[in-house]
Design an enzyme around this catalytic site. Structure first.
Site, PDB file in Angstrom:
ATOM      1  N   ASP A 144    -103.406 -29.255 -37.615  1.00 65.81           N
ATOM      2  CA  ASP A 144    -103.756 -30.532 -36.969  1.00 65.81           C
ATOM      3  C   ASP A 144    -104.576 -31.401 -37.925  1.00 65.81           C
ATOM      4  O   ASP A 144    -104.352 -32.609 -38.054  1.00 65.81           O
ATOM      5  CB  ASP A 144    -104.489 -30.304 -35.634  1.00 65.81           C
TER       6      ASP A 144
ATOM      7  N   TYR B 154     -88.475 -20.370 -36.096  1.00 65.64           N
ATOM      8  CA  TYR B 154     -87.081 -20.783 -35.958  1.00 65.64           C
ATOM      9  C   TYR B 154     -86.128 -19.581 -35.944  1.00 65.64           C
ATOM     10  O   TYR B 154     -84.976 -19.707 -35.543  1.00 65.64           O
ATOM     11  CB  TYR B 154     -86.661 -21.741 -37.088  1.00 65.64           C
TER      12      TYR B 154
ATOM     13  N   ASP C 180     -91.724 -28.254 -41.539  1.00 66.66           N
ATOM     14  CA  ASP C 180     -90.700 -29.171 -41.052  1.00 66.66           C
ATOM     15  C   ASP C 180     -91.351 -30.502 -40.689  1.00 66.66           C
ATOM     16  O   ASP C 180     -90.898 -31.588 -41.075  1.00 66.66           O
ATOM     17  CB  ASP C 180     -90.038 -28.529 -39.814  1.00 66.66           C
TER      18      ASP C 180
ATOM     19  N   ASP D 143     -91.745 -34.218 -43.246  1.00 64.96           N
ATOM     20  CA  ASP D 143     -91.225 -35.496 -42.767  1.00 64.96           C
ATOM     21  C   ASP D 143     -92.332 -36.547 -42.719  1.00 64.96           C
ATOM     22  O   ASP D 143     -92.120 -37.707 -43.067  1.00 64.96           O
ATOM     23  CB  ASP D 143     -90.618 -35.350 -41.361  1.00 64.96           C
TER      24      ASP D 143
END
Ligand code: NAD
Length: 358
Positions: A224, A142, A248, A252
């Site tokens: 994964d 980011y 991130d 979630d």
């Protein structure tokens, strides 16, 4: 003890839920004979409306002068179409950067009373879900340079750089191991070391740091596989340590499987001596703002995280968490977690009940 807390209520339901947490903090002041000096400052859309920018200098100064920063949420449709450079979310990114908050801690807990909301199969949720994602927050893809968009060989092309140095990895690894020491003493580091060079350095440094924490068990998973394991059997996880991008997504995923976005808190921490930022994981919920329908529990549990991690007040944090549990056990619910036979409360009534149960 006397502590300075900077309140950033923000937008949408932000002011409503922060008020309820403040109510609970006043209860803690009384019960434990502390004084919390609480000052309010502007952030996000409400700051844009008042000053033209999402993070005014006065807010930065108030945050820096505090022992801990406590936020509601920012954003809303009113500011969706303004210049991206001054969008409300810029206020949040700005304060994280200004305070050097490199560690984001997001617990995902399935409260036994709310197991019916869990999105997983019953036999899976019955094993329990009580983990915390420790995500690196100020580095990785980011922020990595170079990044941008350009035309290459006649084709529109976008690019970012995923980069971590050993110092950045070491400090977040320390946070994860120290967090695990206060829990079930297991760290699972998540990377993509089979493909990414940056992940190979990540894995090497995390393994080196782990030697300083012989009481904590370290394992590694590729991202994964980690995302599959989270829905297959989340009970295997205690602390998940990972970088900015993977964190991130995984934080979630971990949150949503509990089925209750209005229940989950978070903490963002910097180096010792700098104030941390504590906030619920959900947004400003413009669809229910101003209707006293918001669940204040994520915010009240963020206050518990602030007491524990930001102000070093373990007994006080325990008291808040126990009051939340007691209130749920007594059958009180807000609309988002309501089920048959329970008593429906609005935002203010839920805050009152929890404060009463302290
Ligand atoms: P959201 O989290 O605000 O809402 C998603 C859904 O969950 C909505 O239906 C909402 O009503 C519900 N919800 C959220 N919190 C709740 C609570 N405490 N009690 C009951 N229901 C709750 O996400 P969104 O709708 O995608 O975003 C709305 C705004 O919030 C956007 O402007 C977004 O940019 C912003 N946002 C801010 C933050 C933050 O401040 N940290 C985080 C996420 C989104």
């Amino acid at each position: 003890m006397k502590k300075n807390i900077c309140l950033l209520p923000g937008d949408g339901i932000g002011p409503e839920i922060v008020s309820e947490a403040v109510k609970v903090l006043h209860g803690i002041e009384k019960k434990f004979h502390h004084t919390f000096m609480m000052t309010e400052a502007l952030i996000g859309g409400s700051a844009i409306d008042a000053t033209g920018v999402p993070l005014p200098e006065a807010t930065i100064a108030a945050c820096k002068a505090s022992d801990a920063v406590f936020m509601g949420a920012v954003g809303g449709p009113k500011w969706d179409t303004i210049d991206p450079a001054i969008r409300p979310e810029r206020g949040l990114l700005g304060i994280r950067a200004t305070l050097g908050l490199f560690a984001n801690l997001r617990p995902a807990t399935l409260f036994p009373e709310l197991s019916g909301s869990c999105l997983l199969r019953e036999d899976t949720s019955a094993k329990g879900l009580d983990l915390i994602v420790v995500r690196e927050l100020t580095g990785g893809i980011y922020f990595g340079k170079p990044s941008g968009t350009e035309v290459r060989n006649g084709l529109r092309t976008g690019f970012n750089t995923m980069i971590y140095n050993e110092e950045e990895i070491a400090r977040i690894a320390h946070t994860a191991f120290q967090t695990a020491q206060k829990r079930r003493k297991k760290v699972c580091s998540v990377d993509k070391a089979n493909v990414l060079a940056v992940s190979r350095v990540w894995r090497e440094v995390v393994t080196e740091i782990s030697r300083q924490y012989p009481d904590v068990e370290l394992s590694h998973l590729y991202v994964d596989n980690a995302s599959m394991q989270l829905v297959r059997d989340p009970s295997q996880f205690d602390v998940i340590l990972t970088g900015n991008l993977f964190g991130d997504i995984l934080s979630d995923e971990a949150a949503v499987i509990t089925g209750s976005i209005g229940m989950l808190p978070s903490a963002s921490l910097g180096l010792p001596g700098t104030p941390g930022l504590f906030e619920p994981i959900h947004g400003s919920a413009p669809d229910i703002a101003g209707q006293s329908k918001a669940n204040p529990i994520a915010t009240i549990l963020s206050a518990a995280m602030m007491l524990r991690l930001g102000l070093n007040m373990d007994a006080e944090a325990d008291a808040v968490e126990q009051a939340v549990h007691k209130t749920l056990q007594e059958g009180f619910r807000t609309g988002d977690i309501m089920s048959e036979g329970m008593t429906l409360l609005n935002t203010v009534q839920m805050g009152d009940k929890i404060a009463e149960n302290l």
